[in-house]
Enzyme design. Structure first.
Site, PDB file in Angstrom:
ATOM      1  N   CYS A   1      42.411  33.365  37.140  1.00  0.00           N
ATOM      2  CA  CYS A   1      41.070  33.388  36.524  1.00  0.00           C
ATOM      3  C   CYS A   1      41.169  33.729  35.043  1.00  0.00           C
ATOM      4  CB  CYS A   1      40.179  34.413  37.219  1.00  0.00           C
ATOM      5  SG  CYS A   1      39.829  34.083  38.956  1.00  0.00           S
TER       6      CYS A   1
ATOM      7  N   CYS B   1      42.106  38.675  39.550  1.00  0.00           N
ATOM      8  CA  CYS B   1      42.615  37.306  39.726  1.00  0.00           C
ATOM      9  C   CYS B   1      43.298  36.831  38.444  1.00  0.00           C
ATOM     10  CB  CYS B   1      41.464  36.382  40.106  1.00  0.00           C
ATOM     11  SG  CYS B   1      41.878  34.621  40.082  1.00  0.00           S
TER      12      CYS B   1
END
Length: 323
Positions: free
Chosen positions: A83, A80
């Protein structure tokens, strides 16, 4: 950009995870016993303000600790890209708030049960647990100013409703373990400037810092990735997510609407959805519209990274549409 669910309202039922009430009672009892004996929790080193938590340690590290300090949970995954921007920011804020909250990081790939029980639909997703109760904070990327505001609200709720004032931090505890300074590379100062700009919400400054690196080294991988991420965040920061979703749903052949929705998909961690949306847009459009969808998809590939299997799959799907 208005991140979804950035609110102090709402409680997640943790009964399916562990007996939250029992965990809270045990932690409260331990705290009262320590106070009765004239003692208290020992000060922790700054490095202990950020912890990795798995399913086995959830009750001990989150539920029980939440009876003494608010625990902020960062649900993340290695693949991700948003993230990777949010995680370091939360870690820096955990250090800055100096024990007013504890940051717990949960890798959703390794802890699918927790992801399901919290109802996580996309990552990054951030929750807080206070005295055994979980509060949804926000999902997707968010500006630092809004994150600070949310943390301040969380801390206020923890103090006023539960009497939680945080944990003591021993600032000198980690000094003997400080790592040696890493060698400085030719672009380290510019890259650090870009990260600092991102953390402060100065997306234009971050874009320029990455462009300064690429002007000298066009193939620099970290700068290319950072630029793609910063430009994506800059595109979505002033969007109204509800309106963007409404436009995309009502106008499936409107390339601008679909491109905007794809940007929001990616920022929210819905990588495959973003790719599929643009591949489908390329399939149902022609000419300049099709090219615009193709180019934005290539830009989003840069955000995720060329080695990600979802990029490989989407490249093949795009090739089938175009050729």
């Amino acid at each position: 950009m208005q991140p979804r669910n950035m609110s102090m309202s709402g409680v997640v039922d943790l009964a399916a995870v562990k007996a939250a009430g029992e965990a809270k009672a045990k932690a409260e009892q331990a705290r009262l016993e320590a106070a009765r004996q004239g003692g208290g929790a020992a000060a922790v080193p700054p490095s202990a303000l950020v912890i990795d938590v798995d399913e086995a340690g959830f009750e001990r590290d989150i539920l029980q600790r939440s009876a003494e300090v608010p625990v902020v949970i960062d649900f993340w995954a290695e693949w991700c890209e948003p993230c990777k921007q949010l995680g370091p920011l939360l870690e820096r804020l955990a250090a800055e708030y100096n024990g007013r909250f504890l940051l717990a990081k949960i890798d959703v790939d390794a802890n699918q049960m927790l992801m399901q029980q919290f109802g996580i639909q996309g990552i990054p997703a951030v929750f807080a647990v206070v005295a055994g109760q979980a509060l949804p904070l926000f999902q997707g990327a968010a500006p630092e100013a809004q994150i600070r505001e949310t943390l301040d609200q969380l801390i206020q709720v923890a103090e006023e409703r539960f009497g939680l004032t945080g944990i003591a931090v021993d600032a000198d505890a980690d000094s003997s373990q400080a790592p040696a300074a890493a060698p400085v590379g030719p672009y380290d100062a510019l890259l650090e400037a870009a990260v600092t700009a991102l953390d402060s919400g100065d997306l234009a400054g971050a874009v320029q810092a990455y462009k300064n690196v690429l002007a000298d080294d066009p193939g620099h991988p970290e700068a290319k990735l950072g630029l793609a991420q910063a430009e994506l965040l800059r595109r979505v920061q002033d969007m109204d997510p509800q309106q963007v979703r409404k436009d995309a749903a009502e106008k499936p052949a409107d390339v601008a609407a679909q491109i905007a929705a794809a940007d929001l998909d990616l920022v929210g961690g819905h990588v495959a959805d973003a790719f599929d949306r643009l591949v489908e847009t390329a399939r149902v459009t022609v000419g300049d519209d099709r090219n615009a969808a193709r180019l934005r998809l290539l830009e989003l590939f840069e955000v995720v990274g060329p080695d990600d299997p979802r990029v490989t799959k989407a490249r093949s799907a795009l090739a089938r549409v175009l050729y």
